[in-house]
Design a protein around this motif. Structure first.
Motif, mmCIF file in Angstrom:
data_model
loop_
_atom_site.group_PDB
_atom_site.id
_atom_site.type_symbol
_atom_site.label_atom_id
_atom_site.label_comp_id
_atom_site.label_asym_id
_atom_site.label_seq_id
_atom_site.Cartn_x
_atom_site.Cartn_y
_atom_site.Cartn_z
ATOM 1 N N ARG A 99 0.820 -1.395 -0.083
ATOM 2 C CA ARG A 99 0.027 0.008 0.188
ATOM 3 C C ARG A 99 0.965 1.306 -0.030
ATOM 4 N N PRO A 100 1.809 1.405 0.930
ATOM 5 C CA PRO A 100 2.564 2.473 0.798
ATOM 6 C C PRO A 100 3.394 2.814 -0.542
ATOM 7 N N TYR A 101 3.833 1.661 -1.133
ATOM 8 C CA TYR A 101 4.215 1.631 -2.514
ATOM 9 C C TYR A 101 3.379 2.334 -3.515
ATOM 10 N N PHE A 102 2.141 2.090 -3.600
ATOM 11 C CA PHE A 102 1.288 2.650 -4.709
ATOM 12 C C PHE A 102 0.787 3.784 -4.135
ATOM 13 N N GLN A 103 0.688 4.162 -2.949
ATOM 14 C CA GLN A 103 0.368 5.618 -2.390
ATOM 15 C C GLN A 103 1.474 6.466 -2.798
ATOM 16 N N THR A 104 2.703 5.989 -2.804
ATOM 17 C CA THR A 104 3.741 6.958 -3.056
ATOM 18 C C THR A 104 3.776 7.247 -4.748
ATOM 19 N N TYR A 105 3.697 6.151 -5.523
ATOM 20 C CA TYR A 105 3.912 6.398 -6.916
ATOM 21 C C TYR A 105 2.478 6.447 -7.886
ATOM 22 N N TYR A 106 1.582 5.958 -7.347
ATOM 23 C CA TYR A 106 0.264 5.854 -7.951
ATOM 24 C C TYR A 106 -0.791 6.400 -7.128
ATOM 25 N N PRO A 107 -0.914 7.517 -6.430
ATOM 26 C CA PRO A 107 -1.694 7.996 -5.362
ATOM 27 C C PRO A 107 -3.123 7.949 -5.724
ATOM 28 N N ASN A 108 -3.458 8.154 -6.998
ATOM 29 C CA ASN A 108 -4.950 8.223 -7.635
ATOM 30 C C ASN A 108 -5.543 7.054 -7.858
#
Length: 481
Positions: A308-317
């Motif tokens: 989750r932190p990875y996708f929030q960082t690079y693909y927040p939308n």
């Protein structure tokens, strides 16, 4: 079909549902860490888009995520400086605070369930479910970082009951021909729990139920556990406890002072047992498999703690909740059944010569898995999830194959102890080592750090599993002479 009576199905369902709730409690912090961090205040901080300020899509404004200093971020009205849910404190909360307690309690619970039959393993399971449910419930009312850490330890202590106690109960409830399927159904708890943790951690938090935000996801996740604890305690019984009560009188009658071992004989027997265990643990095959398993476990926990932190960082939308649920449930469930089927085929042949290609196969397969890890990190969603679901389809076969090889090469009298020691070492190293992601991220970048640990450790494990096949090949040749 005598195994699959309504009574046995009901018992297995309670254990599986309890495992699912435990895994939700385990991984919920990984899916809600940013919301928790911004409320409790822990970990690193970063620059985010201030959603209270309206900015036209066509306006030429500075991108907030490109600002890595607080003084630069606060100069822009459309940006805000806040906690991002990452950093060393998060890694400790997700990993070591859970794993250290979990592995120690697993050993204690294993000894307790084997030697205190009068208590009843169903009741031990009920207490464990109650402990992790209560800890998860109280996390919803936490106001400090150290309260979160202590309650994570409580979740670990409670969940440590699930696998050893459920596994031993399945052995007594189901016959040998049905245990593989029963264990496969129980193992669904990992994948359904992990997948549901994303659904609950994302969507329930966003729903902001009664203005409780992330806290509602912890409270609601814990409620089914209280019901399951009561049902496990009151509506089922330990079959071994019933058998032991019936046979205790006959055993006491048959025993005599002449047939009982003296203290000196018992001590010598125990020392001989320890020597066999130590010799087995130090064998080349076991050492190489253990090293490979530690790297594989490190890779798995690295991705689980940082998904989750990875996708929030690079693909927040990008809304990844249902995607991760589909990958975990679909891919993981397939992997469990395929691994169990594959392992049954190995054991049914009873041949040491067949174990070498399976250990070698782990090595070859994991080189493919490493490329699928790279694909997940390289491609943008939703294409990244194609690589991820293929990874899950195959990667989860490793556990069943690995322990089949271990059981077949170890002496009969130390199999249970060997598995316990193997799990203790593997979980302590593989569960705690992902904390290196934080210092690596600060030196090379967050995505690069995950590249280094996740695909990197999968690649190293492939080499170690392949090398482990060499001693098996030598043993097979010697046995044929």
């Amino acid at each position: 079909m005598a195994d699959w009576t309504l009574k046995n199905i009901y018992f297995l369902s309670l254990m599986s549902l309890g495992y699912i709730v435990g895994e939700i409690a385990h991984f919920l912090i990984n899916t809600s860490t940013r919301a928790v961090a911004q409320d409790i205040h822990y970990g690193d901080q970063a620059c985010f888009r201030n959603l209270t300020v309206n900015v036209s899509e066509n306006s030429n404004v500075t991108s907030c995520k490109d600002l890595d200093q607080q003084e630069d971020c606060v100069q822009h009205d459309h940006c805000s400086w806040d906690y991002n849910g990452l950093g060393l404190q998060y890694q400790i909360l997700a990993g070591p605070s859970f794993i250290a307690v979990f592995t120690i309690c697993c050993v204690i619970i294993g000894i307790t369930s084997d030697n205190f039959v009068k208590v009843g393993r169903n009741r031990i399971m009920a207490v464990g479910v109650l402990v992790f449910s209560l800890s998860c419930f109280l996390m919803g009312f936490s106001n400090s970082y150290w309260q979160l850490v202590l309650l994570r330890m409580g979740i670990a202590a409670g969940e440590s009951v699930c696998r050893p106690v459920s596994g031993s109960l399945i052995t007594d409830i189901f016959s040998k021909g049905a245990r593989g399927l029963a264990n496969g159904i129980l193992s669904w708890g990992v994948y359904y729990g992990y997948g549901l943790a994303f659904v609950i951690g994302i969507y329930v938090t966003q729903a902001d139920i009664l203005s409780y935000g992330w806290r509602a996801s912890y409270v609601l996740s814990a409620l089914p556990g209280f019901v399951l604890s009561i049902l496990l305690f009151l509506t089922v019984s330990d079959p071994k406890k019933d058998e032991d009560n019936d046979s205790l009188e006959a055993l006491n009658t048959a025993s005599s002072p002449e047939t009982l071992a003296t203290p000196d004989e018992e001590e010598k027997s125990f020392l001989a047992y320890l020597k066999i265990l130590a010799r087995s643990l130090c064998s080349p095959t076991i050492v190489l498999l253990l090293i490979g398993a530690c790297f594989r476990h490190t890779a798995g926990y690295c991705w689980a703690y940082n998904t989750r932190p990875y996708f929030q960082t690079y693909y927040p939308n990008f809304n990844l909740g249902l995607w991760i649920f589909a990958c975990s449930v679909g891919g993981g469930s397939f992997g469990v059944f395929f691994g169990g089927y594959f392992s049954d085929k190995i054991v049914s042949n009873h041949s040491l010569a067949l174990l070498r290609p399976h250990a070698m196969g782990l090595g070859r397969i994991y080189r493919l898995f490493s490329s699928l890890c790279h694909g997940t990190l390289y491609f943008k969603p939703p294409f990244a999830f194609i690589s991820l679901i293929l990874y899950y389809f195959c990667a989860e076969t490793w556990f069943a194959i690995l322990f089949t090889v271990i059981i077949e090469v170890c002496p009969t009298e130390v199999k249970s102890a060997m598995i316990g020691v193997f799990l203790f070492i593997m979980n302590n190293i593989g569960g705690n080592l992902p904390v290196i992601v934080d210092p690596l991220a600060k030196s090379m970048g967050y995505r690069e750090a995950i590249y280094f640990v996740w695909p990197g450790c999968v690649g190293i494990s492939s080499v170690m599993f392949f090398v482990a096949s060499i001693p098996l090949w030598r043993q097979a040749r010697l046995s044929q002479l």
